[in-house]
Design a protein around this motif. Structure first.
Motif, PDB file in Angstrom:
ATOM      1  N   MET A   1       0.754  -1.233  -0.024  1.00 11.27           N
ATOM      2  CA  MET A   1      -0.015  -0.020   0.069  1.00 11.27           C
ATOM      3  C   MET A   1       0.928   1.248  -0.035  1.00 11.27           C
ATOM      4  O   MET A   1       0.383   2.323  -0.486  1.00 11.27           O
ATOM      5  CB  MET A   1      -0.971  -0.070   1.175  1.00 11.27           C
ATOM      6  CG  MET A   1      -1.731   1.314   1.274  1.00 11.27           C
ATOM      7  SD  MET A   1      -2.693   1.343   2.798  1.00 11.27           S
ATOM      8  CE  MET A   1      -4.280   0.579   1.996  1.00 11.27           C
TER       9      MET A   1
ATOM     10  N   TRP B   1      -1.296   5.249   3.304  1.00  3.33           N
ATOM     11  CA  TRP B   1      -0.435   4.541   4.089  1.00  3.33           C
ATOM     12  C   TRP B   1      -0.182   5.027   5.512  1.00  3.33           C
ATOM     13  O   TRP B   1      -0.335   4.650   6.547  1.00  3.33           O
ATOM     14  CB  TRP B   1       0.851   3.951   3.586  1.00  3.33           C
ATOM     15  CG  TRP B   1       1.510   3.030   4.246  1.00  3.33           C
ATOM     16  CD1 TRP B   1       1.302   1.920   4.523  1.00  3.33           C
ATOM     17  CD2 TRP B   1       2.666   3.594   5.133  1.00  3.33           C
ATOM     18  NE1 TRP B   1       2.215   1.386   5.623  1.00  3.33           N
ATOM     19  CE2 TRP B   1       3.225   2.160   5.803  1.00  3.33           C
ATOM     20  CE3 TRP B   1       3.414   4.715   5.569  1.00  3.33           C
ATOM     21  CZ2 TRP B   1       4.157   2.387   6.624  1.00  3.33           C
ATOM     22  CZ3 TRP B   1       4.215   4.618   6.214  1.00  3.33           C
ATOM     23  CH2 TRP B   1       4.954   3.470   7.063  1.00  3.33           C
TER      24      TRP B   1
ATOM     25  N   LEU C   1      -3.377   5.349   7.579  1.00  6.97           N
ATOM     26  CA  LEU C   1      -3.769   4.447   8.209  1.00  6.97           C
ATOM     27  C   LEU C   1      -2.729   3.596   9.119  1.00  6.97           C
ATOM     28  O   LEU C   1      -3.195   2.945   9.966  1.00  6.97           O
ATOM     29  CB  LEU C   1      -3.793   3.053   7.066  1.00  6.97           C
ATOM     30  CG  LEU C   1      -5.210   3.242   6.082  1.00  6.97           C
ATOM     31  CD1 LEU C   1      -5.420   2.331   5.027  1.00  6.97           C
ATOM     32  CD2 LEU C   1      -6.416   3.314   6.957  1.00  6.97           C
ATOM     33  N   ASN C   2      -1.462   4.015   8.828  1.00  7.15           N
ATOM     34  CA  ASN C   2      -0.407   3.551   9.732  1.00  7.15           C
ATOM     35  C   ASN C   2      -0.575   4.294  11.073  1.00  7.15           C
ATOM     36  O   ASN C   2       0.146   3.841  12.331  1.00  7.15           O
ATOM     37  CB  ASN C   2       0.948   3.943   9.255  1.00  7.15           C
ATOM     38  CG  ASN C   2       1.933   2.771   9.801  1.00  7.15           C
ATOM     39  OD1 ASN C   2       1.590   1.641   9.892  1.00  7.15           O
ATOM     40  ND2 ASN C   2       3.224   3.277   9.868  1.00  7.15           N
TER      41      ASN C   2
ATOM     42  N   LYS D   1      -3.147  -2.099  13.293  1.00 11.02           N
ATOM     43  CA  LYS D   1      -3.463  -2.611  12.094  1.00 11.02           C
ATOM     44  C   LYS D   1      -4.655  -3.780  12.229  1.00 11.02           C
ATOM     45  O   LYS D   1      -5.372  -4.163  11.395  1.00 11.02           O
ATOM     46  CB  LYS D   1      -2.385  -3.365  11.849  1.00 11.02           C
ATOM     47  CG  LYS D   1      -0.994  -2.742  11.068  1.00 11.02           C
ATOM     48  CD  LYS D   1       0.153  -3.494  10.785  1.00 11.02           C
ATOM     49  CE  LYS D   1       1.126  -2.743  10.107  1.00 11.02           C
ATOM     50  NZ  LYS D   1       1.473  -1.385  10.785  1.00 11.02           N
TER      51      LYS D   1
ATOM     52  N   TRP E   1      -7.929  -2.178  10.810  1.00 14.29           N
ATOM     53  CA  TRP E   1      -8.310  -1.833   9.522  1.00 14.29           C
ATOM     54  C   TRP E   1      -7.768  -2.822   8.321  1.00 14.29           C
ATOM     55  O   TRP E   1      -8.183  -2.595   7.448  1.00 14.29           O
ATOM     56  CB  TRP E   1      -7.715  -0.351   9.105  1.00 14.29           C
ATOM     57  CG  TRP E   1      -6.198  -0.302   9.193  1.00 14.29           C
ATOM     58  CD1 TRP E   1      -5.479   0.057  10.474  1.00 14.29           C
ATOM     59  CD2 TRP E   1      -5.162  -0.367   8.126  1.00 14.29           C
ATOM     60  NE1 TRP E   1      -4.107   0.209  10.168  1.00 14.29           N
ATOM     61  CE2 TRP E   1      -3.915  -0.311   8.605  1.00 14.29           C
ATOM     62  CE3 TRP E   1      -5.362  -0.814   6.877  1.00 14.29           C
ATOM     63  CZ2 TRP E   1      -2.847  -0.486   8.027  1.00 14.29           C
ATOM     64  CZ3 TRP E   1      -4.318  -0.853   6.162  1.00 14.29           C
ATOM     65  CH2 TRP E   1      -3.067  -0.633   6.833  1.00 14.29           C
ATOM     66  N   THR E   2      -7.245  -3.762   8.946  1.00 18.29           N
ATOM     67  CA  THR E   2      -6.673  -4.903   7.560  1.00 18.29           C
ATOM     68  C   THR E   2      -7.146  -6.312   8.234  1.00 18.29           C
ATOM     69  O   THR E   2      -6.916  -6.705   9.385  1.00 18.29           O
ATOM     70  CB  THR E   2      -5.104  -4.584   7.412  1.00 18.29           C
ATOM     71  OG1 THR E   2      -4.860  -5.434   6.315  1.00 18.29           O
ATOM     72  CG2 THR E   2      -4.416  -4.745   8.609  1.00 18.29           C
ATOM     73  N   LYS E   3      -7.510  -7.034   7.187  1.00 16.32           N
ATOM     74  CA  LYS E   3      -8.304  -8.445   7.411  1.00 16.32           C
ATOM     75  C   LYS E   3      -6.743  -9.312   8.005  1.00 16.32           C
ATOM     76  O   LYS E   3      -6.900 -10.237   8.616  1.00 16.32           O
ATOM     77  CB  LYS E   3      -8.764  -9.085   6.326  1.00 16.32           C
ATOM     78  CG  LYS E   3     -10.267  -9.164   6.407  1.00 16.32           C
ATOM     79  CD  LYS E   3     -10.894  -9.858   5.364  1.00 16.32           C
ATOM     80  CE  LYS E   3     -12.509 -10.146   5.478  1.00 16.32           C
ATOM     81  NZ  LYS E   3     -12.899 -10.457   4.308  1.00 16.32           N
ATOM     82  N   ALA E   4      -5.944  -8.982   7.260  1.00 13.93           N
ATOM     83  CA  ALA E   4      -4.563  -9.819   7.579  1.00 13.93           C
ATOM     84  C   ALA E   4      -4.013  -9.915   9.213  1.00 13.93           C
ATOM     85  O   ALA E   4      -3.678 -10.786   9.564  1.00 13.93           O
ATOM     86  CB  ALA E   4      -3.339  -9.236   6.883  1.00 13.93           C
ATOM     87  N   HIS E   5      -4.547  -8.954  10.105  1.00 15.02           N
ATOM     88  CA  HIS E   5      -4.121  -8.725  11.145  1.00 15.02           C
ATOM     89  C   HIS E   5      -5.701  -8.965  12.280  1.00 15.02           C
ATOM     90  O   HIS E   5      -5.499  -8.655  13.320  1.00 15.02           O
ATOM     91  CB  HIS E   5      -3.640  -7.315  11.698  1.00 15.02           C
ATOM     92  CG  HIS E   5      -2.387  -7.309  11.056  1.00 15.02           C
ATOM     93  ND1 HIS E   5      -1.257  -7.923  11.490  1.00 15.02           N
ATOM     94  CD2 HIS E   5      -2.114  -6.639  10.049  1.00 15.02           C
ATOM     95  CE1 HIS E   5      -0.127  -7.638  10.805  1.00 15.02           C
ATOM     96  NE2 HIS E   5      -0.536  -6.846   9.526  1.00 15.02           N
TER      97      HIS E   5
END
Length: 152
Positions: free
Chosen positions: A1, A9, A12-13, A17, A20-24
């Motif tokens: 991103m 980025w 959002l940073n 995390k 806002w992100t499915k990975a986390h």
């Protein structure tokens, strides 16, 4: 991103995390729809009871919930199977999409790892660990949902 949009980025940073992100996302809750509609509907339904003294309010809310559950039980009494109509309809949709995927065994000794393909998309699924590379199974607990992940 970061390479695509530095400003996005940086914004959002600032936030964790996990927010806002499915990975986390945490994999303990098994929900694929994160919204507060249920709370809003409940608050709207109990609005008439909220001005009462606390014990009266709680008793009226308990009676409302009991009546609602009884009405739903009567409404669903003629339906076959353990699923409600909404969930049954979703299951039928998922089965339709699942039939379009092709599983390929990954030659593991236990016979639990598969690579599942459809239209150029592929997902690795581990039946023993209940995981997939898209993480949908971990997040929702629904294996059929994995197969329609790219088409919802």
């Amino acid at each position: 991103m970061k390479t695509i949009n530095l400003q996005a980025w940086e914004y959002l940073n600032k936030w964790p995390k996990e927010a806002w992100t499915k990975a986390h996302f945490n994999t303990i809750p098994k929900v694929d729809n994160i919204c507060s509609n249920t709370c809003e509907v409940f608050n709207a339904k109990i609005l008439q009871y909220r001005s009462k003294p606390i014990l009266t309010m709680l008793e009226q809310i308990r009676c409302y919930i009991t009546r609602t559950m009884a009405a739903h039980k009567v409404k669903l009494s003629g339906k076959p199977g353990p699923l409600c109509p909404v969930q049954y309809k979703r299951l039928e949709k998922e089965i339709h999409f699942a039939n379009q995927w092709t599983p390929i065994w990954c030659s593991d000794n236990m016979g639990v790892r598969y690579e599942v393909h459809m239209w150029g998309e592929k997902v690795e699924v581990n039946l023993a660990e209940w995981t997939c590379t898209c993480r949908v199974w971990q997040l929702t607990g629904c294996v059929l949902y994995i197969f329609s992940f790219f088409h919802l």
